[in-house]
Design a protein around this motif. Sequence first.
Motif, mmCIF file in Angstrom:
data_model
loop_
_atom_site.group_PDB
_atom_site.id
_atom_site.type_symbol
_atom_site.label_atom_id
_atom_site.label_comp_id
_atom_site.label_asym_id
_atom_site.label_seq_id
_atom_site.Cartn_x
_atom_site.Cartn_y
_atom_site.Cartn_z
ATOM 1 N N VAL A 171 2.586 -7.344 -0.023
ATOM 2 C CA VAL A 171 4.020 -7.601 -0.205
ATOM 3 C C VAL A 171 4.666 -6.513 -1.044
ATOM 4 O O VAL A 171 5.720 -5.968 -0.690
ATOM 5 C CB VAL A 171 4.234 -8.987 -0.843
ATOM 6 C CG1 VAL A 171 5.703 -9.173 -1.230
ATOM 7 C CG2 VAL A 171 3.804 -10.094 0.114
ATOM 8 N N THR A 172 4.041 -6.163 -2.167
ATOM 9 C CA THR A 172 4.650 -5.160 -3.045
ATOM 10 C C THR A 172 4.609 -3.764 -2.439
ATOM 11 O O THR A 172 5.435 -2.910 -2.787
ATOM 12 C CB THR A 172 3.977 -5.151 -4.430
ATOM 13 O OG1 THR A 172 2.557 -5.006 -4.273
ATOM 14 C CG2 THR A 172 4.283 -6.432 -5.187
ATOM 15 N N SER A 173 3.672 -3.514 -1.515
ATOM 16 C CA SER A 173 3.676 -2.208 -0.841
ATOM 17 C C SER A 173 4.966 -2.007 -0.060
ATOM 18 O O SER A 173 5.490 -0.889 0.021
ATOM 19 C CB SER A 173 2.473 -2.085 0.094
ATOM 20 O OG SER A 173 2.630 -2.877 1.262
ATOM 21 N N ASN A 223 -3.389 1.152 -4.280
ATOM 22 C CA ASN A 223 -2.901 0.334 -3.159
ATOM 23 C C ASN A 223 -2.682 1.211 -1.934
ATOM 24 O O ASN A 223 -1.772 1.006 -1.146
ATOM 25 C CB ASN A 223 -1.590 -0.378 -3.543
ATOM 26 C CG ASN A 223 -1.269 -1.551 -2.639
ATOM 27 O OD1 ASN A 223 -2.152 -2.109 -1.990
ATOM 28 N ND2 ASN A 223 -0.009 -1.938 -2.592
ATOM 29 N N ARG A 224 -3.539 2.209 -1.771
ATOM 30 C CA ARG A 224 -3.281 3.264 -0.791
ATOM 31 C C ARG A 224 -3.285 2.770 0.652
ATOM 32 O O ARG A 224 -2.459 3.202 1.458
ATOM 33 C CB ARG A 224 -4.270 4.412 -0.982
ATOM 34 C CG ARG A 224 -5.721 4.101 -0.665
ATOM 35 C CD ARG A 224 -6.607 5.314 -0.888
ATOM 36 N NE ARG A 224 -6.827 5.536 -2.316
ATOM 37 C CZ ARG A 224 -7.503 6.578 -2.785
ATOM 38 N NH1 ARG A 224 -7.960 7.506 -1.966
ATOM 39 N NH2 ARG A 224 -7.721 6.702 -4.074
ATOM 40 N N ALA A 225 -4.202 1.865 1.021
ATOM 41 C CA ALA A 225 -4.289 1.438 2.419
ATOM 42 C C ALA A 225 -3.003 0.746 2.855
ATOM 43 O O ALA A 225 -2.457 1.038 3.932
ATOM 44 C CB ALA A 225 -5.493 0.518 2.616
ATOM 45 N N ALA A 226 -2.526 -0.179 2.034
ATOM 46 C CA ALA A 226 -1.305 -0.909 2.386
ATOM 47 C C ALA A 226 -0.103 0.025 2.452
ATOM 48 O O ALA A 226 0.746 -0.083 3.351
ATOM 49 C CB ALA A 226 -1.060 -2.020 1.372
ATOM 50 N N GLU A 281 -0.166 2.272 5.549
ATOM 51 C CA GLU A 281 0.220 1.509 6.752
ATOM 52 C C GLU A 281 1.727 1.351 6.826
ATOM 53 O O GLU A 281 2.319 1.475 7.904
ATOM 54 C CB GLU A 281 -0.467 0.139 6.719
ATOM 55 C CG GLU A 281 -0.338 -0.666 8.008
ATOM 56 C CD GLU A 281 0.966 -1.417 8.116
ATOM 57 O OE1 GLU A 281 1.446 -1.635 9.254
ATOM 58 O OE2 GLU A 281 1.531 -1.799 7.062
ATOM 59 N N ARG A 282 2.378 1.099 5.686
ATOM 60 C CA ARG A 282 3.838 0.979 5.663
ATOM 61 C C ARG A 282 4.503 2.313 6.002
ATOM 62 O O ARG A 282 5.543 2.355 6.666
ATOM 63 C CB ARG A 282 4.306 0.497 4.291
ATOM 64 C CG ARG A 282 3.978 -0.953 3.940
ATOM 65 C CD ARG A 282 4.721 -1.952 4.806
ATOM 66 N NE ARG A 282 4.107 -2.126 6.114
ATOM 67 C CZ ARG A 282 4.715 -2.602 7.192
ATOM 68 N NH1 ARG A 282 6.003 -2.903 7.138
ATOM 69 N NH2 ARG A 282 4.085 -2.743 8.330
ATOM 70 N N MET A 283 3.930 3.414 5.547
ATOM 71 C CA MET A 283 4.465 4.739 5.854
ATOM 72 C C MET A 283 4.384 5.022 7.354
ATOM 73 O O MET A 283 5.332 5.538 7.956
ATOM 74 C CB MET A 283 3.715 5.806 5.062
ATOM 75 C CG MET A 283 3.944 5.746 3.566
ATOM 76 S SD MET A 283 2.930 6.935 2.636
ATOM 77 C CE MET A 283 3.682 8.476 3.142
ATOM 78 N N LYS A 325 7.506 5.664 9.957
ATOM 79 C CA LYS A 325 7.623 6.858 10.801
ATOM 80 C C LYS A 325 7.889 6.462 12.253
ATOM 81 O O LYS A 325 8.715 7.091 12.938
ATOM 82 C CB LYS A 325 6.360 7.710 10.704
ATOM 83 C CG LYS A 325 6.244 8.478 9.391
ATOM 84 C CD LYS A 325 5.099 9.470 9.398
ATOM 85 C CE LYS A 325 3.769 8.795 9.297
ATOM 86 N NZ LYS A 325 2.648 9.776 9.184
ATOM 87 N N ASN A 326 7.226 5.428 12.717
ATOM 88 C CA ASN A 326 7.446 4.955 14.081
ATOM 89 C C ASN A 326 8.867 4.443 14.267
ATOM 90 O O ASN A 326 9.488 4.668 15.318
ATOM 91 C CB ASN A 326 6.438 3.852 14.425
ATOM 92 C CG ASN A 326 5.017 4.371 14.532
ATOM 93 O OD1 ASN A 326 4.798 5.554 14.792
ATOM 94 N ND2 ASN A 326 4.036 3.509 14.311
ATOM 95 N N ARG A 327 9.387 3.757 13.272
ATOM 96 C CA ARG A 327 10.759 3.246 13.366
ATOM 97 C C ARG A 327 11.771 4.391 13.357
ATOM 98 O O ARG A 327 12.783 4.334 14.074
ATOM 99 C CB ARG A 327 11.030 2.266 12.224
ATOM 100 C CG ARG A 327 10.204 0.993 12.330
ATOM 101 C CD ARG A 327 10.426 0.032 11.162
ATOM 102 N NE ARG A 327 9.509 -1.092 11.260
ATOM 103 C CZ ARG A 327 9.735 -2.184 11.994
ATOM 104 N NH1 ARG A 327 10.875 -2.298 12.671
ATOM 105 N NH2 ARG A 327 8.849 -3.160 12.039
#
Length: 368
Positions: free
Chosen positions: A184-186, A242-245, A248-250, A254-256
Amino acid sequence: MPKKVIYIAGLGLIGSSLALAIKRGQPDYEILAYNRSQESRDIALKEGMVHAVTDDFAAFAPLADVIILALPIQQTLDFLEVLSQLELKDKVLITDAGSTKAQIVAEAEACLQDRPVRFVGGHPMAGSHKSGAIAADVTLFENAYYIFSPSSLTQPGTIEEMKEVLVGLKARFIELEAGEHDLVTSQISHFPHILASSLMEQAGHYRKDHPMTQHFAAGGFRDMTRIAESEPGMWTSILLTNRAAILERMEDFKNRLDQVAQLLQRGDEEAIWQFFNHGRELRKAMEIHKRAGVDSFYDIFINVPDEEDAILGILELLRGTSIVNIRINEENREDINGILQITFKNREDLEKSAKIVRENTKYQVFLD
């Protein structure tokens, strides 16, 4: 509840504010503190935040019923290892105040699993641009979320005991599993800081060829990049724990962006309109105007003319009233007033201030 000894490691903004708030709610508790720098130790003693301080973390740990690690994330991880080697009180309650939870909870479980201790992760979702014990604020946590992330060392009654210790914070306590907390915080905290700093990097490079960028960077750009001024050491630790989360958000973002680029390339007016409208509707549906998702702040909006001392005059009228934040909502137009937004922590101050401004000025006043 019987008198307790609370040991707070770290007298930064969070640790020193915790000391004040715990003292407010539980005045019979003895509060001890560790801090590396002499300045914050001196301030904490002089202002009566704590009963005793030390620069040797191990010195007070054996005396504590509750140990709160209000430290940077890496130092929290290191101190959990230190605690595993110390003689502590039976069933001592250990917690932290870190902005990521999964790695801290995992480290606590690994280091302390064979010790007669209890551990629950903690994250007070409050802060300020100020730092150090000199910035301590007893009201910092009022109505903000305070998240508890249970571990395998969290026994029945542990969280209820922590709520009692922290009753003076006047926070809103919630339980959230460590992994879910970090997911959530990511999205709502960690990734936005990357965006803000990236926008500043982009604008800083762009202004070399387009110098007026420097002068027109107000309004929306200012609001989106405000958090780029945050302390870099803290955010480096947050990203690395918290690098994995966050990655994934990054990738999702980028896709959006690519999807919006395709709409622009096609010149699809309807789809672009829907993109903006959908964003607007989503924002209305989320409780973004409320701190940490709860109605903890109250705002007054005042139409002020572009006149010398107009804002200073309003603030003088409100002298003695506790104000959380002040901002000017610019419209970049010369023919209309700006909007002065003043934020208060309670409705009583909000309504009193609105009455004062209305009675002493001709400005339009609106309440949130």
